[in-house]
Design an enzyme around this catalytic site. Sequence first.
Site, mmCIF file in Angstrom:
data_model
loop_
_atom_site.group_PDB
_atom_site.id
_atom_site.type_symbol
_atom_site.label_atom_id
_atom_site.label_comp_id
_atom_site.label_asym_id
_atom_site.label_seq_id
_atom_site.Cartn_x
_atom_site.Cartn_y
_atom_site.Cartn_z
ATOM 1 N N CYS A 97 9.147 0.313 -7.796
ATOM 2 C CA CYS A 97 9.589 -0.029 -9.151
ATOM 3 C C CYS A 97 10.444 1.078 -9.749
ATOM 4 O O CYS A 97 11.436 0.807 -10.438
ATOM 5 C CB CYS A 97 8.374 -0.304 -10.043
ATOM 6 S SG CYS A 97 8.797 -0.699 -11.760
ATOM 7 N N CYS A 194 0.445 -2.953 -12.492
ATOM 8 C CA CYS A 194 0.554 -3.602 -13.799
ATOM 9 C C CYS A 194 0.591 -5.122 -13.723
ATOM 10 O O CYS A 194 0.146 -5.797 -14.658
ATOM 11 C CB CYS A 194 1.783 -3.084 -14.538
ATOM 12 S SG CYS A 194 3.377 -3.529 -13.768
#
Length: 361
Positions: A97, A194
């Site tokens: 990410c 997440c």
Amino acid sequence: MPIAVAVSGGTDSLMALVLLREAGHTVLAAHARFLPRRDDGRPDDSDRAAEGLAALCARLDLPFFDLDLRAEFEAAVIAPFVAAFAAGLTPNPCSQCNPRLKFGVLAGRARELGASRLATGHYARLEVSPEGDVRLFPAADHSRDQSYFLALVPPRDLARSVFPLAGRIKSRLAAELAARRLAPPLPRESREVCFIPGDDYRAFLLSRGAALSGPGPILVSDGREVGRHRGLWRHTVGQRRGLGVAWSEPLYVLARDAAKNALVVGPRAELDATRCQAKDVNFLADPTIWPERLLVQACYRQRPVPARVAAVPGPDGKVLEVTFDAPVPRPAPGQTLVVRDTQGMVLAGAVLDEHDHDRMA
């Protein structure tokens, strides 16, 4: 030109914003929405964060931008995560990410807003060498250090980044914000990954309808079948419990052979490895000037250990061939491998090769 601060709604990014403002920088706040909306249409964490951050920034007289990057996050992080598991790997989505989304797409959007650099609430430290090269080091708070997760960010993107929390101690931030009469909209700690509810990756993969492996053989290293598994993706390298195999001694997962849909297991002694290989190398320092003594970290929870590392030609660029000074628990293909010097400086990051178990002693 202003510095854009990526604000999630949590304590760390809010503190980063405040510190830069207090240091006299012109700043703007950018909240990136990464996660899909709730199916029931009710407000989610991004909605609550955006509302609270907009109010905070209005109070501080700072520009606030609410950026929708959900499609980009799906394409660059979630979909590759699912595909990697389907291929028998153990991916590290946070390491991916950062170069793809936070310091890639988000940083690009920040530049479109007129920002010269992107600041985040990461715990890591940057220095510039006498030659002008950026160097990545651990943060002062070693218990929160995130330099491991930044090791795949290209040098050119790190050079445009700012980490205001480099010298901060996490446990003190809430009090520092309270002294300023500030509170984050989302004060609780974020999840380990997440986008996976409850950190249950198995349930998440099932919910995605991915083409996951079905039942197959459990083999010991000499090829004998000793049981059946219900899907390679349900297991990880190094796993001991939940194999359902009766044996004279505890068995551990040594490898996931996607080509044969076979789970390879063995006793604890076979779990140790002395070598591995990593590809997709991100060099943060020229390997020709690396010191002789190096430390290697093959997963986030592992302490860096002494090793010899050679950068050699591979089919798609340089690969790292690593020989550990002493046996280590077998690294999981797909995880991030980080090379450091003895001062902790990150020299390179790479992705453990899916065939590394074939190269281990």
